[in-house]
Enzyme design. Structure first.
Site, PDB file in Angstrom:
ATOM      1  N   ASP A   1      14.855  -4.057 -28.044  1.00 17.91           N
ATOM      2  CA  ASP A   1      14.613  -4.751 -29.304  1.00 17.91           C
ATOM      3  C   ASP A   1      15.966  -4.953 -29.981  1.00 17.91           C
ATOM      4  OD1 ASP A   1      12.804  -5.680 -31.549  1.00 17.91           O
ATOM      5  OD2 ASP A   1      13.928  -4.109 -32.579  1.00 17.91           O
TER       6      ASP A   1
ATOM      7  N   GLU B   1      13.491  -9.768 -25.799  1.00 17.87           N
ATOM      8  CA  GLU B   1      12.762 -10.810 -26.504  1.00 17.87           C
ATOM      9  C   GLU B   1      13.383 -12.178 -26.234  1.00 17.87           C
ATOM     10  OE1 GLU B   1      12.021  -8.908 -30.765  1.00 17.87           O
ATOM     11  OE2 GLU B   1      13.977  -8.443 -29.889  1.00 17.87           O
TER      12      GLU B   1
ATOM     13  N   ASP C   1      11.788  -0.335 -34.773  1.00 18.47           N
ATOM     14  CA  ASP C   1      12.427  -0.969 -33.620  1.00 18.47           C
ATOM     15  C   ASP C   1      12.058  -0.268 -32.311  1.00 18.47           C
ATOM     16  OD1 ASP C   1      13.582  -2.692 -35.421  1.00 18.47           O
ATOM     17  OD2 ASP C   1      15.491  -1.631 -35.504  1.00 18.47           O
TER      18      ASP C   1
END
Length: 207
Positions: free
Chosen positions: A27, A111, A189
């Site tokens: 993340d 991501e 996170d």
């Protein structure tokens, strides 16, 4: 002046992908540069922010110089050197983090961020300072040489979904701790990184 030497050579095909033994989700953030699925946080060096006062001072010095003068050319050169120093520090940091991740993990999930959109938001300065796009490009390159699997997943819901039970836990950007009715309490996170890894594994299983 600086001279650059580029050497092109054929090194053969990319190595076979490694068997997946160790996997992690990443993340990317601003408080920590990256948080892994096991909770490890990689600190954000913020190179541009740390040298902002120097850059501002040199920019002002440049603006005071007469256009076309030798002093203005020297001031422009000093400003360019300061910016180049920031770029080199950031590039070195990205290379070290990418190499370390590829050494430790065989399967890395991150991501698929809309970095251009974020760079136009109120967070533009810290987002550009972190330079996530440059880091992900470096990670992909390192992974290709190391035979590491790298997968990008849709980030939608990764911060809101509970990584333990799957329930949606709504929270604002200011809320840094994930708390769920199932009893899960962990850093926001860290929770997102676990969800990112789960999504990556599901894509791998369906491939």
């Amino acid at each position: 002046k600086r001279w650059w030497l580029c050497v092109a050579c054929e090194i053969g095909p990319a190595p076979e992908k490694r068997a997946v033994v160790a996997a992690t989700g990443i993340d990317l953030g601003l408080k920590a540069f990256a948080t892994l699925a096991d909770g490890e946080a990689i600190s954000n060096p913020r190179y541009l922010e740390r040298r902002r006062r120097l850059l501002t001072r040199r920019q002002r010095q440049l603006s005071r110089k007469q256009r076309g003068s030798n002093n203005r050319a020297k001031a422009r050169h000093r400003l360019a050197l300061a910016h180049e120093r920031v770029r080199e520090q950031r590039r070195d940091f990205h290379c070290q983090v990418a190499a370390d991740l590829c050494h430790r993990f065989d399967f890395i999930v991150h991501e698929a961020l809309s970095i251009k959109g974020l760079a136009r938001s109120r967070l533009a300065r810290p987002v550009n300072d972190a330079a996530w796009g440059m880091f992900l490009n470096r990670l992909a390159l390192k992974a290709e040489y190391a035979g590491v699997h790298v997968v990008a997943v849709d980030p939608h819901g990764t911060s809101q979904d509970c990584s333990v039970c799957g329930c949606v836990v709504r929270k604002s950007l200011a809320e840094r701790t994930h708390r769920c009715e199932c009893g899960a309490v962990l850093d926001r996170d860290h929770n997102a990184a676990r969800n990112i890894l789960r999504l990556g594994r599901s894509l791998q299983a369906s491939a």
